[in-house]
Design an enzyme around this catalytic site. Sequence first.
Site, PDB file in Angstrom:
ATOM      1  N   ASP A   1      41.877 -29.332 -16.492  1.00  0.00           N
ATOM      2  CA  ASP A   1      42.347 -30.585 -15.873  1.00  0.00           C
ATOM      3  C   ASP A   1      42.846 -31.681 -16.842  1.00  0.00           C
ATOM      4  O   ASP A   1      42.386 -32.616 -16.689  1.00  0.00           O
ATOM      5  CB  ASP A   1      41.013 -31.123 -15.451  1.00  0.00           C
ATOM      6  CG  ASP A   1      41.214 -32.062 -14.067  1.00  0.00           C
ATOM      7  OD1 ASP A   1      42.417 -31.986 -13.599  1.00  0.00           O
ATOM      8  OD2 ASP A   1      40.269 -32.734 -13.718  1.00  0.00           O
TER       9      ASP A   1
ATOM     10  N   PHE B   1      29.333 -26.955 -30.879  1.00  0.00           N
ATOM     11  CA  PHE B   1      30.200 -27.250 -31.914  1.00  0.00           C
ATOM     12  C   PHE B   1      29.288 -27.446 -33.182  1.00  0.00           C
ATOM     13  O   PHE B   1      29.750 -26.977 -34.290  1.00  0.00           O
ATOM     14  CB  PHE B   1      30.940 -28.514 -31.839  1.00  0.00           C
ATOM     15  CG  PHE B   1      32.009 -28.255 -30.567  1.00  0.00           C
ATOM     16  CD1 PHE B   1      33.219 -27.507 -30.779  1.00  0.00           C
ATOM     17  CD2 PHE B   1      31.742 -28.903 -29.452  1.00  0.00           C
ATOM     18  CE1 PHE B   1      33.915 -27.379 -29.779  1.00  0.00           C
ATOM     19  CE2 PHE B   1      32.850 -28.560 -28.512  1.00  0.00           C
ATOM     20  CZ  PHE B   1      34.020 -27.805 -28.592  1.00  0.00           C
ATOM     21  N   GLY B   2      28.197 -28.019 -33.152  1.00  0.00           N
ATOM     22  CA  GLY B   2      27.477 -28.270 -34.409  1.00  0.00           C
ATOM     23  C   GLY B   2      28.432 -29.224 -35.363  1.00  0.00           C
ATOM     24  O   GLY B   2      28.272 -29.325 -36.402  1.00  0.00           O
TER      25      GLY B   2
ATOM     26  N   VAL C   1      29.247 -32.884 -36.275  1.00  0.00           N
ATOM     27  CA  VAL C   1      28.888 -34.347 -35.814  1.00  0.00           C
ATOM     28  C   VAL C   1      30.045 -35.110 -35.625  1.00  0.00           C
ATOM     29  O   VAL C   1      30.069 -35.937 -34.756  1.00  0.00           O
ATOM     30  CB  VAL C   1      28.053 -34.727 -37.040  1.00  0.00           C
ATOM     31  CG1 VAL C   1      27.621 -36.202 -37.023  1.00  0.00           C
ATOM     32  CG2 VAL C   1      27.169 -34.034 -37.592  1.00  0.00           C
TER      33      VAL C   1
ATOM     34  N   GLY D   1      25.773 -30.533 -24.215  1.00  0.00           N
ATOM     35  CA  GLY D   1      26.097 -29.073 -24.370  1.00  0.00           C
ATOM     36  C   GLY D   1      27.078 -28.667 -25.785  1.00  0.00           C
ATOM     37  O   GLY D   1      26.840 -27.837 -26.394  1.00  0.00           O
TER      38      GLY D   1
ATOM     39  N   LEU E   1      27.357 -32.594 -20.824  1.00  0.00           N
ATOM     40  CA  LEU E   1      28.475 -31.866 -21.512  1.00  0.00           C
ATOM     41  C   LEU E   1      28.340 -32.341 -22.977  1.00  0.00           C
ATOM     42  O   LEU E   1      28.628 -31.467 -23.881  1.00  0.00           O
ATOM     43  CB  LEU E   1      30.119 -32.180 -20.891  1.00  0.00           C
ATOM     44  CG  LEU E   1      30.963 -31.297 -21.505  1.00  0.00           C
ATOM     45  CD1 LEU E   1      30.970 -30.016 -20.739  1.00  0.00           C
ATOM     46  CD2 LEU E   1      32.237 -32.006 -21.844  1.00  0.00           C
TER      47      LEU E   1
END
Length: 547
Positions: free
Chosen positions: A507, A443-444, A446, A438, A435
């Site tokens: 969740d 998001f790019g 940092v 991913g 995740l």
Amino acid sequence: MKAFVALSMCLVLFSCNALLFNALDTITTDQSIRDGENLLSAGGTFELGFFSAGDPPKRYLGIWYKKITTRTIVWVANRVAPLADASGTLRVTTHGSLVLLDGNGSDIWLSNAPIPVRNPVAQLLDSGNLVVRDAEGSDPKNFLWQSFDYPTDTLVAGMKLGRNRRSGFNRHLTSWKSIDDPSPGNFTFQLDPNGYPQELLKQGSDIKFRTGPWNGLRWSGTPFLNPNPYYGYEFVLNEEEMYFRYELLNRSVTSRLILTTNGILQRFAWIDRTQGWMLYMASPTDQCDNYASCGAYGSCRVDTSPVCRCLKGFVPRFSQEWDMLEWSNGCVRRNPLDCEKDIFVKYSWLKLPDTRSSWFNESMNLRECKVVCMKNCSCIAYSSLDIRNGGSGCLLWFGELIDIRGYSNYGQDLYIRMAVSESALLPSHQKKHKLVMGLAVSFGSVFLILVLIICVLQCKKKKVKLPADPTQREQLDWSARFNIINGIARGLLYLHQDSRLRIIHRDIKASNVLLDFDMNPKISDFGLAKSLAGNETRANTNRVVGT
Ligand SMILES: *[C@@H]1O[C@H](CO)[C@@H](O)[C@H](O)[C@H]1NC(C)=O
Ligand SMILES: *[C@@H]1O[C@H](CO)[C@@H](O)[C@H](O)[C@H]1NC(C)=O
Ligand SMILES: *[C@@H]1O[C@H](CO)[C@@H](O)[C@H](O)[C@H]1NC(C)=O
Ligand SMILES: *[C@@H]1O[C@H](CO)[C@@H](O)[C@H](O)[C@H]1NC(C)=O
Ligand SMILES: *[C@@H]1O[C@H](CO)[C@@H](O)[C@H](O)[C@H]1NC(C)=O
């Protein structure tokens, strides 16, 4: 005196058995086999001659087991051109062709010799192979012609089932039309050369059954093909040829593979005690062996009811049909692929899908295989080619995955390309890592990646269940609590609205909020998270998940 002559003849001809049975295994250009006469192989295993089939009976030239009391034909020469009466004659021409003549001297069947030789002879070998060769040379490489190249419905030990890759020459089985009619029936069993080769049982051009690709030990879909003391199997794939073959390891055993008139592959072994053929295995075996019985991305298991399930992460293409046990339209992805962001999910205990649109490399390992598949967006899945010694080689699938079946204690691993939002299908130790990766792509940012990584690696140790734990509750004054709630809300707002890839966590609960040393909250465990396309603002969750 007679015995002495017989013995010396025997030494001259090197075929004692044949002489003692009062029959030869070889004919020259000035000899012939008339209807009623036979050739007997040197070890006395096989016999060649004429037999009757059909109503009214017709005459065929064939080969059968000599020692087996039930007449069992393994090869027929003139299956498309039967003789009307018992006037047939087999000869070897001076050009090296075998020719079957009728009573009028017309040739009704002919084996062509590619090159003429000086002194051609025809010989029935003890393997059951009828060969034409030069009298001087017995090297199989120099055979002018051999019946093993033209199988009928039976594969005996040593016969190749497969293709010459240069000439395309295809050695395959074709069923008899009926048990009393050797002419070609509707079923064939042959090696398909497309993608990574596999044997296909076809009725006309329809595939009925697929063995699956060879995995070093057996075909992927033939679990019963286990090592045994009686015969060994091999699959050969080199620049010249691709073929399957079996050898008898124990000379006392007789075994044959036959394609029956109704399209079943059956292996028999001869049992001396009962004087009968014992059925050893049959394919297709069950409903799940029927080609593509659960459609694309469907998996068939005989031990579940219903037998068809969509693979995890896939849903029926037409759910109403599917519920009514109409499975042929198969399944589709729950979440669409996105190429660079995709992940690979491991599915185990499978018969590998149809490899006709696959690509393979025998020297790559599984890691290299994954890299190659990841790079090409139309690569849908990968697996090891050879399962021996921990696995080697690379098999890649392009296009839909079809004809998969599942087993409970046998089968192979397949890694299927899935959307990153299917991360929940990854084993839990891989999930968080994936995740983060991913999200890193998505998001790019940092900053966020760092927070998430730090969370996964560090905060976990200091997991605080917010309202539940009375001892730690005391450390939290009202302003700290307000900060935490504010932080969670900001986090959710970011995920829902501000991030480039919108995410619904699904969740959110106390145990999924982690606190760092400064009591700043981090949202964790995106295992059930769902991503939305950039312009979507709502999504329906059809299945109850999470909190
Ligand atoms: C031989 O030829 C004749 C005349 O063509 C035909 O009637 C007969 O059936 C043929 N015999 C055989 C054994 O084919
Ligand atoms: C073979 O196919 C033909 C045409 O499709 C059909 O009429 C015949 O019944 C089939 N025979 C068998 C043995 O299945
Ligand atoms: C071959 O099989 C027979 C019958 O099962 C057995 O008695 C014999 O020992 C076997 N021979 C070898 C060499 O394994
Ligand atoms: C197979 O993989 C090896 C190692 O990566 C490579 O050297 C070779 O060129 C590949 N062969 C083919 C046909 O792609
Ligand atoms: C992906 O693989 C397919 C099938 O081998 C090939 O035709 C295509 O050119 C590849 N695409 C890329 C971008 O390498």
